[in-house]
Design a protein around this motif. Structure first.
Motif, short mmCIF file in Angstrom:
data_model
loop_
_atom_site.label_atom_id
_atom_site.label_comp_id
_atom_site.label_asym_id
_atom_site.label_seq_id
_atom_site.Cartn_x
_atom_site.Cartn_y
_atom_site.Cartn_z
N GLN B 13 0.91 -1.19 0.07
CA GLN B 13 0.01 -0.06 0.13
C GLN B 13 0.89 1.27 -0.05
N PRO B 14 0.33 2.25 -0.70
CA PRO B 14 1.29 3.69 -0.69
C PRO B 14 1.07 4.33 0.75
N VAL B 15 1.86 5.07 1.16
CA VAL B 15 1.91 6.01 2.26
C VAL B 15 0.54 6.87 2.14
N SER B 17 -2.60 5.73 2.28
CA SER B 17 -3.79 5.36 2.21
C SER B 17 -4.33 4.53 3.12
N SER B 86 4.47 -0.65 8.20
CA SER B 86 5.05 -2.07 7.51
C SER B 86 5.30 -3.08 8.46
N VAL B 109 4.51 -0.87 3.34
CA VAL B 109 3.93 0.33 2.88
C VAL B 109 5.08 1.03 2.19
N VAL B 110 4.64 1.51 0.84
CA VAL B 110 5.63 2.24 0.04
C VAL B 110 5.62 3.63 -0.41
#
Lengths: 113, 110
Positions: B13-15, B17, B86, B109-110
């Protein structure tokens, strides 16, 4: 406040020898202790437990020793096998309001052929 | 004996979100339910526990929340994920048969 501590992050043992994993705790209210084995990306698998009123419990190759005066427990695996390679977690059960399981940081055991 | 179903198994998931991880229990009723997290190189840290529907206790302050809308359903949520969220998330329950763990969710988390 780390109530359950596993001070050795890793341990390497020759196949066939004894593996000894150690765990220390600080809370006298823990009523029983458990050892879990965990592989990456999986949930922990229960291995063996011991009540706080006992000092030893044995199940096949696994033996857990509890020294209440020292607040120390250990897991002995003998003989060690390659399939024993995993991360081992010490955990302690606490009933304080609700029942909870408190884990140590884990020890990565590697069994060398 | 109780069985825990946890999904998804992996999640990227993106930061910023949102997050929703679900855990359901079979084979028991009125269990105590738990969310644990294992961060990289760390042990299993208890995040939340629940002793009944709508009853949530938080063990550590953080960016996450939990809910128990039904007896055998436990949900871990976040409105906005951080990189530090994460980790490997485990759901657990305890009833008469002792503690049971789910298979976990690897969150990155990316």
């Amino acid at each position: 406040d780390q109530q359950v501590k596993q001070n050795s992050p890793s341990l390497s043992v020759q196949e066939g020898r004894i593996s000894i994993l150690n765990c220390d705790y600080t809370n006298s209210m823990f009523d029983y202790f458990l050892w879990y084995k965990k592989y990456p990306a999986e949930g922990p698998t229960f291995l063996i437990s011991i009540s706080s009123i006992k000092d030893k419990n044995e199940d096949g190759r696994f033996t857990v020793f509890l020294n209440k005066s020292a607040k120390h427990l250990s897991l002995h695996i003998v003989p060690s096998q390659p399939g024993d390679s995993a991360v081992y977690f010490c955990a302690a059960n606490l009933i304080q309001g609700a029942q909870k399981l408190v884990f140590g940081q884990g020890t990565r055991l590697t069994i060398n052929p | 004996s109780q069985t825990i179903h946890q999904w998804p198994a992996t999640l990227v998931q993106p930061v910023g979100s949102p997050l929703s991880l679900e855990c359901t229990v079979e084979g028991t009723s009125n269990p105590n339910l738990y969310w644990y997290r294992q961060a990289a190189g760390r042990g299993l840290q208890l995040l939340f526990y629940s002793v009944g529907i709508g009853q949530i206790s938080s063990e550590v302050p953080q960016n996450l929340s939990a809910s128990r809308p039904q007896d055998r359903q436990f949900i871990l949520s976040s409105k906005k994920l951080l990189l530090s969220d994460s980790g490997f998330y485990l759901c657990a329950c305890i009833r008469s048969g002792g503690y049971t763990f789910g298979s976990g969710t690897r969150l990155t988390v990316v």
